[in-house]
Design an enzyme around this catalytic site. Structure first.
Site, PDB file in Angstrom:
ATOM      1  N   TYR A 117     -28.005  29.006 -45.010  1.00  0.00           N
ATOM      2  CA  TYR A 117     -29.076  29.878 -45.521  1.00  0.00           C
ATOM      3  C   TYR A 117     -28.669  30.561 -46.842  1.00  0.00           C
ATOM      4  CZ  TYR A 117     -32.125  34.059 -45.482  1.00  0.00           C
ATOM      5  OH  TYR A 117     -32.991  35.064 -45.805  1.00  0.00           O
TER       6      TYR A 117
ATOM      7  N   ASP B 189     -19.516  21.232 -46.203  1.00  0.00           N
ATOM      8  CA  ASP B 189     -20.236  21.780 -45.042  1.00  0.00           C
ATOM      9  C   ASP B 189     -20.209  20.746 -43.929  1.00  0.00           C
ATOM     10  OD1 ASP B 189     -22.401  22.803 -43.285  1.00  0.00           O
ATOM     11  OD2 ASP B 189     -22.876  24.116 -44.970  1.00  0.00           O
TER      12      ASP B 189
ATOM     13  N   SER C  88     -19.334  41.156 -44.035  1.00  0.00           N
ATOM     14  CA  SER C  88     -20.576  41.652 -43.428  1.00  0.00           C
ATOM     15  C   SER C  88     -20.508  43.159 -43.256  1.00  0.00           C
ATOM     16  CB  SER C  88     -20.733  40.988 -42.058  1.00  0.00           C
ATOM     17  OG  SER C  88     -21.719  41.642 -41.302  1.00  0.00           O
TER      18      SER C  88
ATOM     19  N   TYR D 131     -17.358  38.022 -33.404  1.00  0.00           N
ATOM     20  CA  TYR D 131     -17.812  37.654 -34.748  1.00  0.00           C
ATOM     21  C   TYR D 131     -17.367  38.707 -35.770  1.00  0.00           C
ATOM     22  CZ  TYR D 131     -20.900  37.542 -38.776  1.00  0.00           C
ATOM     23  OH  TYR D 131     -21.373  37.569 -40.074  1.00  0.00           O
TER      24      TYR D 131
ATOM     25  N   LYS E 151     -14.495  38.809 -39.203  1.00  0.00           N
ATOM     26  CA  LYS E 151     -14.695  39.310 -40.579  1.00  0.00           C
ATOM     27  C   LYS E 151     -13.623  40.352 -40.929  1.00  0.00           C
ATOM     28  CE  LYS E 151     -18.369  36.865 -41.468  1.00  0.00           C
ATOM     29  NZ  LYS E 151     -18.191  35.639 -42.277  1.00  0.00           N
TER      30      LYS E 151
ATOM     31  N   ASN F  59     -32.623  35.029 -33.121  1.00  0.00           N
ATOM     32  CA  ASN F  59     -32.097  36.333 -32.692  1.00  0.00           C
ATOM     33  C   ASN F  59     -32.486  37.422 -33.681  1.00  0.00           C
ATOM     34  OD1 ASN F  59     -30.448  35.429 -30.473  1.00  0.00           O
ATOM     35  ND2 ASN F  59     -29.163  34.445 -32.016  1.00  0.00           N
TER      36      ASN F  59
END
Ligand code: NAD
Ligand code: UFG
Length: 335
Positions: free
Chosen positions: A11, A31, A124, A148, A152, A197
């Site tokens: 994205y 990727d 993030s 997750y 980071k 989500n």
């Protein structure tokens, strides 16, 4: 200048590839297409007139990545590749640690062998954890509440340690807030598999009639309308932030973190209302229970990015809603 974009079919990566190519960079995508479509490079080409070079590989595959660096003179890397679903990371934590950490370590070792010293990393806002208060500033202590988020925090630490050891290395840690929106062409956007989500893809699918209604997760938070505030940022603004970060990396060494957000908190109900108004559609919704782990308000202090990267978010929440809707309509017309 040639930029390796890991996760470049995803994205945020795909929008960044567009901006890079439009500014004259040569783009090489690495990727594994685990969470993206094989036709994304073609879509990038439709927008920019040029297809990026693509390697379908796992970034943690040392041999495959070595071939990419041997075949291309890579000047800098933007590292998006990673798994990103908070809930899923609680169920399969080892997979998240393995994927996100291994890919980063293999990338850094390969960069070292090829004397490539500039990296932009997708961090993030989740690294601010639950203990800090908005607006978040980059000097706040970091922590996490799920695997997750910990990947980071850990990768940021790895990059700091590496920059300490190699004084010529530059790592720009970009802490994204809530990216939404899509490319104005309708060709690129957030298209998660299964039931989304995140709020915006869910809103768009409800508006399109693909899902019956949206549940607003709680309206008893201490905010102006009781629903959570988030700092939504248009993905194209976010993509442009990576070009500013590349310029910064070219003229600085060391590891530096930057918030990429607008600095404005928007509530769940405000986002739904804006979506309905600008697109003249209805988004049926009801108020439900709070979602575990959600914070009442999450928004950036974006002044460091403004002052040092010379970057500010320019697009409005209206733009984000319009472009997200255009993307899902284009997708439906294609099917
Ligand atoms: P995405 O899933 O759309 O894109 C990630 C891409 O990386 C996908 O194309 C996926 O196939 C690829 N990938 C994953 N692991 C790989 C591996 N080991 N080798 C090769 N390719 C691999 O996600 P996105 O929303 O574009 O996010 C990009 C980055 O930004 C991620 O690191 C994510 O954690 C981070 N981020 C995203 C958000 C968000 O809300 N979207 C917020 C903060 C940070
Ligand atoms: N929400 C709803 N209903 C839904 C989905 C979301 O009310 O069906 C609400 C959430 O409660 C939250 C807001 O919409 O208040 C935004 O939720 P998202 O799931 O879209 O985004 P989050 O802020 O929870 O999480 C995002 C990224 C994470 C990242 C985090 C960092 O998805 O990867 O920001 O702040 F870790």
């Amino acid at each position: 200048m040639t930029i390796l974009v890991t996760g470049g079919a995803g994205y945020i990566g795909s929008h960044t590839c567009v901006e890079l190519q439009q500014k004259g960079y040569d783009v090489v995508i690495a990727d594994n297409f685990f969470n993206s479509s094989l036709d994304v490079p073609e879509r990038i080409a439709k927008i920019t007139g040029k297809k990026p070079k693509v390697y379908q590989l796992d970034v943690a595959d040392e041999h495959a990545l070595e071939l990419v660096f041997s075949a291309n003179c890579i000047d800098a890397v933007i590292h998006f590749a990673g798994l990103k679903a908070v809930g899923e990371s609680c169920h399969i934590p080892l997979h998240y640690y393995r994927n996100n950490l291994d890919s980063t370590l293999t990338l850094l070792e390969t960069m070292e062998r090829h004397n490539c010293k500039q990296l932009v990393f997708s961090s993030s806002a989740t690294v601010y954890g639950p203990a800090n208060e908005s607006p978040y500033t980059e000097d706040m202590p970091t922590s996490a509440t799920n695997p997750y988020g910990w990947t980071k925090v850990m990768i940021e630490q790895i990059l700091r340690d590496y920059c300490t050891a190699d004084s010529g290395f530059s790592a720009v840690l970009l802490r994204y807030f809530n990216p939404i929106g899509a490319h104005e062409s309708g060709l690129l956007g957030d298209d998660p598999n299964g039931i989304p989500n995140n709020l915006m893809p869910f809103v768009a699918r409800v508006a399109a009639g693909q899902l019956p209604e949206l549940t607003v997760f709680g309206n008893d938070y201490p905010t102006r309308d009781g629903t959570c505030l988030r700092d939504y940022i248009h993905v194209v603004d976010l993509a442009k932030g990576h070009l500013s970060a590349l310029s910064y990396a070219a003229s600085h060494t060391g590891a530096e973190a930057f918030n990429l957000g607008t600095g404005e908190g928007v509530s769940v109900l405000e986002l739904i209302n804006t979506f309905e108004r600008v697109n003249e559609v209805s988004v049926p919704h009801r108020i439900g229970e709070r979602r575990e782990g959600d914070l009442a308000d999450v928004y950036a202090d974006p002044s460091r990015a403004r002052n040092e990267l010379h970057w500010v978010a320019e697009k409005t929440v209206e733009d984000m809603c319009r472009d997200s809707w255009h993307f899902i309509q284009t997708r439906m017309a294609e099917q």
